[in-house]
Design a protein around this motif. Structure first.
Motif, mmCIF file in Angstrom:
data_model
loop_
_atom_site.group_PDB
_atom_site.id
_atom_site.type_symbol
_atom_site.label_atom_id
_atom_site.label_comp_id
_atom_site.label_asym_id
_atom_site.label_seq_id
_atom_site.Cartn_x
_atom_site.Cartn_y
_atom_site.Cartn_z
ATOM 1 N N VAL A 28 48.609 48.021 50.754
ATOM 2 C CA VAL A 28 49.182 47.825 49.427
ATOM 3 C C VAL A 28 48.046 47.426 48.494
ATOM 4 O O VAL A 28 47.246 46.548 48.822
ATOM 5 C CB VAL A 28 50.267 46.728 49.445
ATOM 6 C CG1 VAL A 28 50.822 46.496 48.045
ATOM 7 C CG2 VAL A 28 51.378 47.090 50.411
ATOM 8 N N VAL A 29 47.979 48.079 47.342
ATOM 9 C CA VAL A 29 46.982 47.758 46.322
ATOM 10 C C VAL A 29 47.695 46.949 45.237
ATOM 11 O O VAL A 29 48.690 47.413 44.676
ATOM 12 C CB VAL A 29 46.363 49.038 45.718
ATOM 13 C CG1 VAL A 29 45.318 48.679 44.672
ATOM 14 C CG2 VAL A 29 45.772 49.920 46.809
ATOM 15 N N GLU A 30 47.188 45.743 44.966
ATOM 16 C CA GLU A 30 47.803 44.862 43.973
ATOM 17 C C GLU A 30 46.739 44.338 43.018
ATOM 18 O O GLU A 30 45.595 44.122 43.422
ATOM 19 C CB GLU A 30 48.470 43.665 44.660
ATOM 20 C CG GLU A 30 49.596 44.040 45.586
ATOM 21 C CD GLU A 30 50.235 42.836 46.254
ATOM 22 O OE1 GLU A 30 49.676 41.723 46.191
ATOM 23 O OE2 GLU A 30 51.299 43.029 46.860
ATOM 24 N N PRO A 31 47.108 44.116 41.754
ATOM 25 C CA PRO A 31 46.153 43.506 40.824
ATOM 26 C C PRO A 31 45.764 42.114 41.314
ATOM 27 O O PRO A 31 46.589 41.387 41.874
ATOM 28 C CB PRO A 31 46.938 43.400 39.510
ATOM 29 C CG PRO A 31 48.148 44.232 39.674
ATOM 30 C CD PRO A 31 48.393 44.392 41.133
ATOM 31 N N TRP A 32 44.508 41.756 41.111
ATOM 32 C CA TRP A 32 44.004 40.440 41.517
ATOM 33 C C TRP A 32 42.894 40.051 40.551
ATOM 34 O O TRP A 32 41.835 40.689 40.524
ATOM 35 C CB TRP A 32 43.492 40.499 42.950
ATOM 36 C CG TRP A 32 42.842 39.239 43.403
ATOM 37 C CD1 TRP A 32 43.463 38.097 43.813
ATOM 38 C CD2 TRP A 32 41.447 38.966 43.462
ATOM 39 N NE1 TRP A 32 42.541 37.137 44.131
ATOM 40 C CE2 TRP A 32 41.293 37.648 43.918
ATOM 41 C CE3 TRP A 32 40.313 39.707 43.164
ATOM 42 C CZ2 TRP A 32 40.045 37.052 44.086
ATOM 43 C CZ3 TRP A 32 39.073 39.124 43.336
ATOM 44 C CH2 TRP A 32 38.942 37.807 43.794
ATOM 45 N N GLY A 33 43.117 39.047 39.754
ATOM 46 C CA GLY A 33 42.108 38.632 38.775
ATOM 47 C C GLY A 33 41.738 39.795 37.881
ATOM 48 O O GLY A 33 42.594 40.423 37.269
ATOM 49 N N VAL A 52 38.264 44.137 45.550
ATOM 50 C CA VAL A 52 37.357 45.072 44.881
ATOM 51 C C VAL A 52 37.414 44.818 43.380
ATOM 52 O O VAL A 52 38.400 44.305 42.863
ATOM 53 C CB VAL A 52 37.705 46.545 45.205
ATOM 54 C CG1 VAL A 52 37.547 46.820 46.687
ATOM 55 C CG2 VAL A 52 39.106 46.899 44.763
ATOM 56 N N GLU A 53 36.346 45.185 42.691
ATOM 57 C CA GLU A 53 36.245 44.893 41.263
ATOM 58 C C GLU A 53 36.444 46.097 40.365
ATOM 59 O O GLU A 53 36.865 45.940 39.229
ATOM 60 C CB GLU A 53 34.897 44.239 40.969
ATOM 61 C CG GLU A 53 34.743 42.884 41.632
ATOM 62 C CD GLU A 53 33.410 42.233 41.319
ATOM 63 O OE1 GLU A 53 32.593 42.846 40.598
ATOM 64 O OE2 GLU A 53 33.178 41.113 41.796
ATOM 65 N N VAL A 74 50.729 51.499 45.661
ATOM 66 C CA VAL A 74 50.096 50.771 44.561
ATOM 67 C C VAL A 74 51.192 49.959 43.884
ATOM 68 O O VAL A 74 52.122 50.516 43.313
ATOM 69 C CB VAL A 74 49.419 51.735 43.572
ATOM 70 C CG1 VAL A 74 48.816 50.952 42.413
ATOM 71 C CG2 VAL A 74 48.357 52.562 44.280
ATOM 72 N N ALA A 75 51.089 48.644 43.960
ATOM 73 C CA ALA A 75 52.111 47.747 43.429
ATOM 74 C C ALA A 75 51.815 47.366 41.984
ATOM 75 O O ALA A 75 50.662 47.299 41.586
ATOM 76 C CB ALA A 75 52.189 46.490 44.295
#
Length: 78
Positions: A28-33, A52-53, A74-75
């Motif tokens: 799952v790909v989630e937004p982070w910072g 990852v940035e 992709v969440a």
């Protein structure tokens, strides 16, 4: 006349149920910072998180996981 279609032994009520049914695992790909967290669930292995940035870096990781046979999601519009 055809026989009625038999329902599957389980029903998918949400995306997590569907992902957990994947034999090889999923991610799952989630937004982070300011970047993204890619949370990897491989069958019979501990959960792994990759941070990852950039979108390019996220895409490379996503493609490598897909090539391994994992299914991805992709969440939250990440």
């Amino acid at each position: 006349m055809t026989a009625p279609v038999k329902p599957p032994p389980f029903q998918f009520n949400n995306i997590r149920d569907w992902l957990e049914a994947k034999a090889g695992g999923y991610f799952v790909v989630e937004p982070w910072g300011t970047g993204w967290a890619i949370i990897i669930h491989r069958t019979c292995r501990p959960m792994e998180t990759r941070l990852v940035e950039t979108p390019a870096e996220a895409n490379r990781v996503r493609q490598a996981l897909t090539d391994e046979g994992l299914c991805g999601y992709v969440a939250e519009g990440a």
